[in-house]
Scaffold this motif. Sequence first.
Motif, PDB file in Angstrom:
ATOM      1  N   ASN A 156      -2.240 -11.677  -1.079  1.00  0.00           N
ATOM      2  CA  ASN A 156      -2.544 -13.073  -1.131  1.00  0.00           C
ATOM      3  C   ASN A 156      -2.111 -13.871  -2.622  1.00  0.00           C
ATOM      4  O   ASN A 156      -1.479 -14.323  -2.896  1.00  0.00           O
ATOM      5  CB  ASN A 156      -3.268 -13.564  -0.837  1.00  0.00           C
ATOM      6  N   TYR A 157      -2.631 -13.172  -3.938  1.00  0.00           N
ATOM      7  CA  TYR A 157      -2.140 -13.768  -4.632  1.00  0.00           C
ATOM      8  C   TYR A 157      -0.551 -13.871  -5.189  1.00  0.00           C
ATOM      9  O   TYR A 157      -0.310 -14.236  -5.652  1.00  0.00           O
ATOM     10  CB  TYR A 157      -2.770 -13.052  -5.869  1.00  0.00           C
ATOM     11  N   ILE A 158       0.379 -12.420  -5.496  1.00  0.00           N
ATOM     12  CA  ILE A 158       1.084 -11.632  -4.915  1.00  0.00           C
ATOM     13  C   ILE A 158       1.490 -12.768  -4.199  1.00  0.00           C
ATOM     14  O   ILE A 158       2.520 -14.004  -4.971  1.00  0.00           O
ATOM     15  CB  ILE A 158       1.805 -10.727  -4.910  1.00  0.00           C
ATOM     16  N   LEU A 159       1.272 -13.432  -2.670  1.00  0.00           N
ATOM     17  CA  LEU A 159       2.585 -14.199  -2.596  1.00  0.00           C
ATOM     18  C   LEU A 159       2.419 -15.884  -2.208  1.00  0.00           C
ATOM     19  O   LEU A 159       3.242 -16.519  -3.078  1.00  0.00           O
ATOM     20  CB  LEU A 159       1.653 -14.681  -0.868  1.00  0.00           C
ATOM     21  N   LYS A 160       1.516 -16.348  -3.304  1.00  0.00           N
ATOM     22  CA  LYS A 160       1.248 -17.560  -3.684  1.00  0.00           C
ATOM     23  C   LYS A 160       1.902 -17.442  -5.470  1.00  0.00           C
ATOM     24  O   LYS A 160       2.567 -18.510  -4.953  1.00  0.00           O
ATOM     25  CB  LYS A 160       0.063 -17.564  -4.254  1.00  0.00           C
ATOM     26  N   LYS A 161       2.266 -16.978  -6.011  1.00  0.00           N
ATOM     27  CA  LYS A 161       2.678 -16.770  -7.063  1.00  0.00           C
ATOM     28  C   LYS A 161       3.993 -16.871  -7.284  1.00  0.00           C
ATOM     29  O   LYS A 161       5.005 -17.175  -7.304  1.00  0.00           O
ATOM     30  CB  LYS A 161       2.721 -15.087  -8.127  1.00  0.00           C
ATOM     31  N   THR A 202     -12.692  -1.660  -2.153  1.00  0.00           N
ATOM     32  CA  THR A 202     -13.906  -2.694  -1.991  1.00  0.00           C
ATOM     33  C   THR A 202     -13.755  -3.877  -0.785  1.00  0.00           C
ATOM     34  O   THR A 202     -14.566  -5.280  -0.768  1.00  0.00           O
ATOM     35  CB  THR A 202     -12.708  -3.706  -2.607  1.00  0.00           C
ATOM     36  N   GLY A 203     -12.274  -2.960   0.021  1.00  0.00           N
ATOM     37  CA  GLY A 203     -11.978  -4.373   1.437  1.00  0.00           C
ATOM     38  C   GLY A 203     -11.219  -5.397   0.933  1.00  0.00           C
ATOM     39  O   GLY A 203      -9.921  -5.508   2.192  1.00  0.00           O
ATOM     40  N   ASN A 204     -10.674  -5.361  -0.299  1.00  0.00           N
ATOM     41  CA  ASN A 204      -9.319  -6.897  -0.314  1.00  0.00           C
ATOM     42  C   ASN A 204      -9.044  -5.039  -1.034  1.00  0.00           C
ATOM     43  O   ASN A 204      -8.754  -4.847  -2.264  1.00  0.00           O
ATOM     44  CB  ASN A 204     -10.155  -7.264  -1.433  1.00  0.00           C
ATOM     45  N   ASN A 205      -7.108  -5.247  -0.460  1.00  0.00           N
ATOM     46  CA  ASN A 205      -5.841  -4.275  -0.939  1.00  0.00           C
ATOM     47  C   ASN A 205      -5.950  -4.860  -1.867  1.00  0.00           C
ATOM     48  O   ASN A 205      -6.042  -6.366  -2.397  1.00  0.00           O
ATOM     49  CB  ASN A 205      -5.446  -4.157   0.032  1.00  0.00           C
ATOM     50  N   LEU A 206      -6.229  -3.853  -3.597  1.00  0.00           N
ATOM     51  CA  LEU A 206      -5.661  -4.996  -4.738  1.00  0.00           C
ATOM     52  C   LEU A 206      -4.789  -3.182  -5.168  1.00  0.00           C
ATOM     53  O   LEU A 206      -5.559  -2.506  -5.512  1.00  0.00           O
ATOM     54  CB  LEU A 206      -7.445  -4.382  -5.714  1.00  0.00           C
ATOM     55  N   TYR A 207      -3.777  -4.399  -5.771  1.00  0.00           N
ATOM     56  CA  TYR A 207      -2.959  -3.432  -6.066  1.00  0.00           C
ATOM     57  C   TYR A 207      -2.544  -3.424  -7.610  1.00  0.00           C
ATOM     58  O   TYR A 207      -2.791  -5.006  -8.180  1.00  0.00           O
ATOM     59  CB  TYR A 207      -1.605  -4.289  -5.285  1.00  0.00           C
ATOM     60  N   THR A 208      -2.315  -2.577  -8.712  1.00  0.00           N
ATOM     61  CA  THR A 208      -2.241  -2.373  -9.577  1.00  0.00           C
ATOM     62  C   THR A 208      -0.627  -1.978 -10.104  1.00  0.00           C
ATOM     63  O   THR A 208      -0.321  -0.628  -8.967  1.00  0.00           O
ATOM     64  CB  THR A 208      -3.186  -1.703 -10.109  1.00  0.00           C
ATOM     65  N   ALA A 209      -0.079  -1.912 -11.218  1.00  0.00           N
ATOM     66  CA  ALA A 209       0.892  -1.313 -11.283  1.00  0.00           C
ATOM     67  C   ALA A 209       0.465  -0.036 -12.110  1.00  0.00           C
ATOM     68  O   ALA A 209      -0.044   0.527 -12.829  1.00  0.00           O
ATOM     69  CB  ALA A 209       2.236  -2.249 -12.137  1.00  0.00           C
ATOM     70  N   MET A 210       1.683   1.180 -11.663  1.00  0.00           N
ATOM     71  CA  MET A 210       1.382   2.223 -11.877  1.00  0.00           C
ATOM     72  C   MET A 210       2.856   2.586 -13.007  1.00  0.00           C
ATOM     73  O   MET A 210       2.117   3.838 -13.834  1.00  0.00           O
ATOM     74  CB  MET A 210       1.462   3.819 -11.458  1.00  0.00           C
ATOM     75  N   ILE A 211       2.916   1.739 -12.801  1.00  0.00           N
ATOM     76  CA  ILE A 211       4.547   2.223 -14.344  1.00  0.00           C
ATOM     77  C   ILE A 211       4.682   0.961 -14.552  1.00  0.00           C
ATOM     78  O   ILE A 211       4.699  -0.272 -14.543  1.00  0.00           O
ATOM     79  CB  ILE A 211       6.522   2.455 -13.660  1.00  0.00           C
TER      80      ILE A 211
END
Length: 134
Positions: free
Chosen positions: A29-34, A65-74
């Motif tokens: 949702n954060y990404i979508l907003k941005k 956490t129940g929220n899908n949290l995305y982190t960059a791997m590269i």
Amino acid sequence: MGNILKKLGEAELEIMQVIWDSENPVTSNYILKKLQGRRKWQLSTLMTSLTRLSDKGFVICDRSTGNNLYTAMIPENEYKTGASKHFLEKLYNNSIQNMIATLYSNKAIKNSDVEELRRFLDEIEADNSGEGER
């Protein structure tokens, strides 16, 4: 070259930019907003892209956490360095000079850009001149 980075599409790159710019793991949702100003996306479209990015090894999804949290791997720099080298090799025969000449002769860069580049190169040279001298 062992790890040729997989290419990112334009939309994928925009998603990665959001993740790279954030200090912490982010939700979809954060990404979508941005991205709202730039793309009229549904959440489902974004999720498809995030799944693809995950398959390509660009992001990791933490579901604990129940929220899908995305982190960059590269890291951003690593991707951009690889992409830039690839771009130079493919389009300009690995010559930055060719690239600048083409852009300049087609008025894609202005004299002021060339001045800025010259200053930048002078700074790099000044920074490096102190190093490696015995």
